[in-house]
Design a protein around this motif. Structure first.
Motif: not given
Length: 443
Positions: A434-443
């Protein structure tokens, strides 16, 4: 006083208009019961006085255990028991703790769990302890004679993992033998691995809750479609696991002909005992964050959890892997970042109206995302698979960002403290894929 009486009266009138004649008779019944209890409460004054006189030498504490709320009955009782045994946050004086299970409406609770707690705690009849408890609250200075954890005041969470240090519950030899016999009847051998699949829907509230408390539409965002978990269940069977779909009352059966996927919730073998036994013996639990998670927690079972909101997560254990619903801004049709979820005040909301007010739609995770978190848990447990440097850095970023948002947007200060302590230490991980495919979520 007049304002309070007026507000109380208006509420009774509103309830009767809303729920009709049945509500009128219910309130009349409660009034008669209350009047009949007056002599009992008068008698309860004497033991209250004795308890106060004993206080210089021993503190007598009385509390009702929260049997009607399965998760609280598991977790809050376990935290209380472990803290008492480990002498954490206990009164300096000697104490005698007495607990009870008593309420006319408490018809739906797990009788096996109550049986197991009765082997650990000192239970006395509710008709004796309940009046004493209530009189103690009325007489000034009674707070010390209650047990805050069991009263959910405040509700606590095991962020120090004391349950892992002192496992609270166990089965008798006879229960172990019976549990294995029932597993065999379900089609499992003693050596077979299995996963508990616990997916929340609205059916339990509809069937088990009192009629006037059945409107749970404001929390429907916490519900999931069991069909979205079939892909994960099928993948788990390919990796050698049985999958048992849990539940007391469920909305619909799980749609699979795979013999290793067992719809235990709709089986004639479902029982209070097996609910507890399966939760205690599973390899791990794939859950959607409700009471069954707490059962897995008190038996130290790993959890793969599909979470509803970003701030209310199981963050305190390394053997938990999490997945969080997508928060989509309807107007812009884009997913909010983790920090935006916090800054919009949505990290801990429990009412759909707050999402609607912000124009946010909660979008369920895809069957593929759910499958991936299940696979990651298997690989972690079976192969102790380590993350590569890039994935490890993503997890560190998540933990750092989550902790900083807790401190920055501390709009529920006491709530976050009971979840994470005064110094948040985030130990759980988010689904790596999930983190790999949604890196923008970590902002």
């Amino acid at each position: 006083m007049f304002v309070i009486i007026k507000a109380f009266s208006l509420k009774q009138i509103k309830d009767i208009k809303t729920y009709g004649a049945k509500e009128l008779f219910r309130k009349f019944y409660l009034l008669v019961r209350w009047l009949l209890k007056i002599p009992i409460f008068a008698i309860a004054i004497l033991p209250c006085i004795i308890i106060r006189l004993l206080r210089p030498w021993v503190i007598v504490r009385i509390e009702k255990v929260p049997v009607e709320q399965f998760g609280h009955f598991c977790l809050q009782t376990a935290i209380y028991y472990c803290k008492k045994k480990l002498k954490i946050d206990q009164p300096k004086k000697k104490q005698i703790d007495l607990v009870y299970q008593y309420h006319p409406s408490q018809k739906h609770f797990n009788k096996q769990l109550l049986k197991m707690w009765k082997r650990k705690l000192t239970f006395l009849p509710g008709y004796i302890l309940d009046p004493i408890k209530k009189m103690n609250k009325l007489i000034p200075g009674g707070k010390v004679h209650g047990i805050d954890i069991l009263a959910l005041n405040p509700e606590e969470h095991d962020f120090d993992n004391i349950i892992g240090k002192y496992p609270p519950l166990d089965f008798t030899n006879e229960e172990e033998i019976y549990g294995k016999e029932m597993l065999n009847k379900l089609g499992l051998k003693d050596s077979d691995k299995f996963v508990c699949l616990a997916v929340r829907d609205h059916k339990f509230q509809e069937k088990k809750a009192l009629p006037r408390f059945r409107d749970w539409t404001y929390q429907y965002f916490r519900n999931y479609n069991i069909d979205d978990f079939v892909l994960a269940a099928e993948e788990l069977t390919k990796r050698g696991y049985y999958v048992l779909r849990m539940g007391v009352v469920v909305n619909k059966p799980i749609n699979s002909n795979n013999p290793k996927i067992i719809d235990y919730a709709n089986s004639n073998l479902r029982s209070d005992f097996m609910d507890i036994y399966l939760g205690a013996k599973c390899s791990f639990c794939l859950s959607t964050r409700f009471g069954f998670d707490d059962l897995a927690q008190i038996f130290n079972r790993p959890l793969a959890v599909v979470e509803n909101v970003a701030g209310d997560i199981h963050a305190h254990r390394e053997d938990y892997i999490l997945l969080i619903k997508h928060h989509v801004l309807k107007k812009e049709k884009r997913r909010l970042t983790l920090s935006e979820i916090f800054s919009n005040g949505l990290a801990l909301t429990d009412h759909i109206k707050f999402f609607d007010q912000k124009g946010i739609e909660l979008v369920d995770n895809t069957p593929e995302e759910i499958r991936d978190v299940a696979i990651e848990m298997v690989e972690k447990l079976e192969f102790n698979q380590k993350l590569n440097p890039e994935d490890e850095e993503l997890q560190k970023t998540f933990r750092r960002l989550f902790a900083s948002n807790i401190k920055r947007f501390n709009y529920h200060k006491n709530y976050y403290r009971k979840f994470y302590g005064s110094d948040p230490k985030i130990k759980s991980s988010i689904s790596t894929k999930f983190l790999r495919e949604n890196k923008n979520w970590l902002n």
